[in-house]
Motif scaffolding. Structure first.
Motif, mmCIF file in Angstrom:
data_model
loop_
_atom_site.group_PDB
_atom_site.id
_atom_site.type_symbol
_atom_site.label_atom_id
_atom_site.label_comp_id
_atom_site.label_asym_id
_atom_site.label_seq_id
_atom_site.Cartn_x
_atom_site.Cartn_y
_atom_site.Cartn_z
ATOM 1 N N ASN A 125 -59.623 56.842 -40.408
ATOM 2 C CA ASN A 125 -60.522 56.548 -39.286
ATOM 3 C C ASN A 125 -60.817 57.787 -38.462
ATOM 4 O O ASN A 125 -61.767 57.808 -37.676
ATOM 5 N N ILE A 126 -60.024 58.811 -38.647
ATOM 6 C CA ILE A 126 -60.269 60.054 -37.922
ATOM 7 C C ILE A 126 -61.642 60.630 -38.267
ATOM 8 O O ILE A 126 -62.238 61.361 -37.482
ATOM 9 N N LEU A 127 -62.164 60.269 -39.437
ATOM 10 C CA LEU A 127 -63.514 60.704 -39.819
ATOM 11 C C LEU A 127 -64.568 60.148 -38.863
ATOM 12 O O LEU A 127 -65.558 60.822 -38.566
ATOM 13 N N ILE A 128 -64.356 58.931 -38.393
ATOM 14 C CA ILE A 128 -65.290 58.338 -37.444
ATOM 15 C C ILE A 128 -65.207 59.087 -36.121
ATOM 16 O O ILE A 128 -66.236 59.377 -35.489
ATOM 17 N N ARG A 129 -63.998 59.425 -35.712
ATOM 18 C CA ARG A 129 -63.841 60.213 -34.498
ATOM 19 C C ARG A 129 -64.543 61.561 -34.640
ATOM 20 O O ARG A 129 -65.193 62.042 -33.713
ATOM 21 N N ILE A 130 -64.414 62.172 -35.813
ATOM 22 C CA ILE A 130 -65.067 63.462 -36.048
ATOM 23 C C ILE A 130 -66.576 63.322 -35.950
ATOM 24 O O ILE A 130 -67.260 64.147 -35.329
ATOM 25 N N LEU A 131 -67.122 62.266 -36.550
ATOM 26 C CA LEU A 131 -68.562 62.035 -36.523
ATOM 27 C C LEU A 131 -69.063 61.899 -35.086
ATOM 28 O O LEU A 131 -70.045 62.549 -34.677
ATOM 29 N N LEU A 132 -68.392 61.078 -34.299
ATOM 30 C CA LEU A 132 -68.797 60.876 -32.910
ATOM 31 C C LEU A 132 -68.580 62.136 -32.079
ATOM 32 O O LEU A 132 -69.405 62.492 -31.228
ATOM 33 N N TYR A 133 -67.485 62.815 -32.339
ATOM 34 C CA TYR A 133 -67.161 64.030 -31.600
ATOM 35 C C TYR A 133 -68.195 65.118 -31.903
ATOM 36 O O TYR A 133 -68.625 65.854 -31.005
ATOM 37 N N LEU A 134 -68.595 65.225 -33.166
ATOM 38 C CA LEU A 134 -69.583 66.225 -33.559
ATOM 39 C C LEU A 134 -70.926 65.950 -32.902
ATOM 40 O O LEU A 134 -71.583 66.867 -32.386
ATOM 41 N N ASP A 166 -73.854 57.821 -52.484
ATOM 42 C CA ASP A 166 -74.717 58.828 -51.875
ATOM 43 C C ASP A 166 -75.306 58.229 -50.606
ATOM 44 O O ASP A 166 -76.228 57.413 -50.655
ATOM 45 N N ILE A 167 -74.765 58.613 -49.449
ATOM 46 C CA ILE A 167 -75.212 58.035 -48.191
ATOM 47 C C ILE A 167 -76.064 59.043 -47.426
ATOM 48 O O ILE A 167 -76.059 60.236 -47.728
ATOM 49 N N ASP A 168 -76.783 58.558 -46.448
ATOM 50 C CA ASP A 168 -77.740 59.397 -45.726
ATOM 51 C C ASP A 168 -77.082 60.355 -44.743
ATOM 52 O O ASP A 168 -77.736 61.281 -44.254
ATOM 53 N N ILE A 169 -75.842 60.134 -44.421
ATOM 54 C CA ILE A 169 -75.124 61.065 -43.545
ATOM 55 C C ILE A 169 -73.720 61.249 -44.099
ATOM 56 O O ILE A 169 -73.095 60.294 -44.548
ATOM 57 N N GLU A 170 -73.266 62.482 -44.098
ATOM 58 C CA GLU A 170 -71.959 62.778 -44.674
ATOM 59 C C GLU A 170 -71.131 63.604 -43.701
ATOM 60 O O GLU A 170 -71.657 64.460 -42.971
ATOM 61 N N ILE A 171 -69.842 63.331 -43.675
ATOM 62 C CA ILE A 171 -68.878 64.089 -42.895
ATOM 63 C C ILE A 171 -67.724 64.456 -43.816
ATOM 64 O O ILE A 171 -67.138 63.581 -44.462
ATOM 65 N N LYS A 172 -67.436 65.742 -43.891
ATOM 66 C CA LYS A 172 -66.298 66.205 -44.679
ATOM 67 C C LYS A 172 -65.394 67.052 -43.789
ATOM 68 O O LYS A 172 -65.878 67.843 -42.979
ATOM 69 N N ALA A 173 -64.107 66.861 -43.948
ATOM 70 C CA ALA A 173 -63.158 67.632 -43.146
ATOM 71 C C ALA A 173 -62.022 68.124 -44.024
ATOM 72 O O ALA A 173 -61.537 67.400 -44.898
ATOM 73 N N LYS A 174 -61.620 69.369 -43.791
ATOM 74 C CA LYS A 174 -60.466 69.924 -44.488
ATOM 75 C C LYS A 174 -59.203 69.511 -43.753
ATOM 76 O O LYS A 174 -59.148 69.543 -42.523
ATOM 77 N N VAL A 175 -58.196 69.118 -44.513
ATOM 78 C CA VAL A 175 -56.941 68.687 -43.906
ATOM 79 C C VAL A 175 -55.904 69.798 -44.082
ATOM 80 O O VAL A 175 -55.708 70.309 -45.190
ATOM 81 N N ILE A 176 -55.279 70.182 -42.985
ATOM 82 C CA ILE A 176 -54.290 71.253 -43.006
ATOM 83 C C ILE A 176 -52.901 70.649 -42.844
ATOM 84 O O ILE A 176 -52.635 69.919 -41.874
#
Length: 287
Positions: free
Chosen positions: A90-99, A153-163
Motif C-alpha cells: 500500500n506504500i505505493l498508493i502513498r507514493i502516488l499521492l505524495y508525488l 498495462d495501465i494508464d499510470i504507473e508508479i515504480k519504486a526501488k526498495v532498499i
C-alpha cells in the motif's frame, strides 16, 4: 462532537507535532548529501547547496511512517518513504499521492501555470522505499501495475526501488541497522528509556550513526521516547474502540434475546464491571 472524534483528533494532533529520527537525521545537510551520494555516487558535482528538502508536512502521513522529499537542483525530485517492519505494498498508493502533491507544490513554488499553453518544466522523479525489516523474499522493485493490476498495462504507473539492509557502508544502511537494533532492544527491555539508551550505546560502539548520535543524543532520546508515547496512545485507542464495538454487539444480542444481561460477564470477560453496568442501564432504557 463525539468523544470518539475528539480522541481521534487529539491523537492526530499529537502525531503531527513531533519529528522523527529519520527526518531529524537528514535535516543536517551533511547527512543529506551523504544520502544523495549513496544513491548517486556518479554525481561528483553535487554539494549541500544543490540539495533542498521539500518534505510535505502533515498532508499524507500520520508520521507512523517517515517521508522525505529532496529536490536536487531543479531537475530531480527524490522521494524516500520509510516502511517499517510491517511490510505493505500500500506504500505505493502513498507514493502516488505524495508525488502528486509534491508536483503541485513545485508548480506553485516555481509560479508555473497548468492552464496556459506553455509546457511546464518538472523535475524527474526517483522513488525509493527504505525498508527497516528483514528482506526475505521481498522484491527489489515494486510497481503499481504489478501489485494492484496483475501486471496489466495501465494508464499510470508508479515504480519504486526498495532498499534493504546490506553489507555496504553508507548512511542509509546505518539508519536501517539503527532501526533493527532499536527493535531488538524493545523486545528485550520493552518500551522503556533503557531500550532507547541501549540502542544509542550499541550503535555508537558499532560506529553506526556515531557522529549524529553523539552530537544529538538528548534530542534523539526525546524523539524516540515520543514514539513510545504514540504507540501506547494508539494501542489504548484501539482497545477502547474494540471494547465499544463489543458493548454495542452485546446490547444487540440482548435485544434479540440471544443472551441475558446476567450472562454478559461470563460470555465477555474482557468487559469491565463498569462496562456491564453501562449495558444494564442501556437495557433498562430500552425496556
Amino acid at each position: 462532537m463525539s468523544d470518539d472524534t475528539k480522541q481521534t483528533q487529539e491523537v492526530k494532533a499529537k502525531r503531527t507535532a513531533k519529528n522523527s529520527v529519520f527526518l531529524d537525521l537528514f535535516q543536517d545537510k551533511k547527512n543529506l548529501l551523504k544520502l544523495y551520494k549513496t544513491l548517486h555516487p556518479e554525481d561528483t558535482d553535487a554539494t549541500e547547496d544543490t540539495l533542498d528538502i521539500v518534505t510535505i508536512d502533515n498532508v499524507l502521513t500520520d508520521n507512523l511512517y517517515n517521508d522525505l522529499g529532496i529536490m536536487v537542483g531543479n531537475n530531480r525530485l527524490l522521494l524516500l518513504l520509510e516502511a517499517q517492519a510491517s511490510w505493505t505494498v500500500n506504500i505505493l498508493i502513498r507514493i502516488l499521492l505524495y508525488l502528486a502533491q509534491s508536483y503541485h507544490e513545485y508548480f506553485e513554488r516555481t509560479s508555473q501555470s497548468l492552464y496556459k499553453s506553455k509546457k511546464v518544466k518538472m523535475p524527474k522523479p526517483e522513488l525509493y522505499v527504505i525498508y527497516t525489516g528483514n528482506k526475505g523474499r521481498k522484491p527489489d522493485t515494486i510497481s503499481l501495475s504489478k501489485e494492484f493490476f496483475n501486471g496489466a498495462d495501465i494508464d499510470i504507473e508508479i515504480k519504486a526501488k526498495v532498499i534493504y539492509e546490506s553489507d555496504k557502508d553508507n548512511i542509509i544502511n546505518e539508519y536501517i541497522v539503527f532501526c533493527k537494533v532499536f527493535n531488538e532492544q524493545i523486545k528485550e527491555h520493552g518500551m522503556t528509556k533503557q531500550a532507547v539508551t541501549e540502542t544509542i550505546r550499541i550503535c555508537k560502539d558499532r560506529n553506526i550513526l556515531k557522529q549524529y548520535l553523539s552530537s544529538k543524543e538528548l534530542e534523539v532520546v526525546t524523539i524516540m521516547m515520543s514514539l513510545f508515547d504514540d504507540e501506547q496512545i494508539m494501542r489504548t485507542y484501539a482497545k477502547d474502540m474494540e471494547r465499544e464495538t463489543t458493548k454495542r454487539n452485546v446490547l444487540t444480542m440482548i435485544e434479540r434475546g440471544r443472551i441475558k444481561v446476567e450472562e454478559v460477564s461470563a460470555f465477555f470477560p474482557e468487559l469491565t464491571s463498569d462496562d456491564v453496568e453501562e449495558i444494564e442501564r442501556a437495557v433498562m432504557q430500552l425496556a
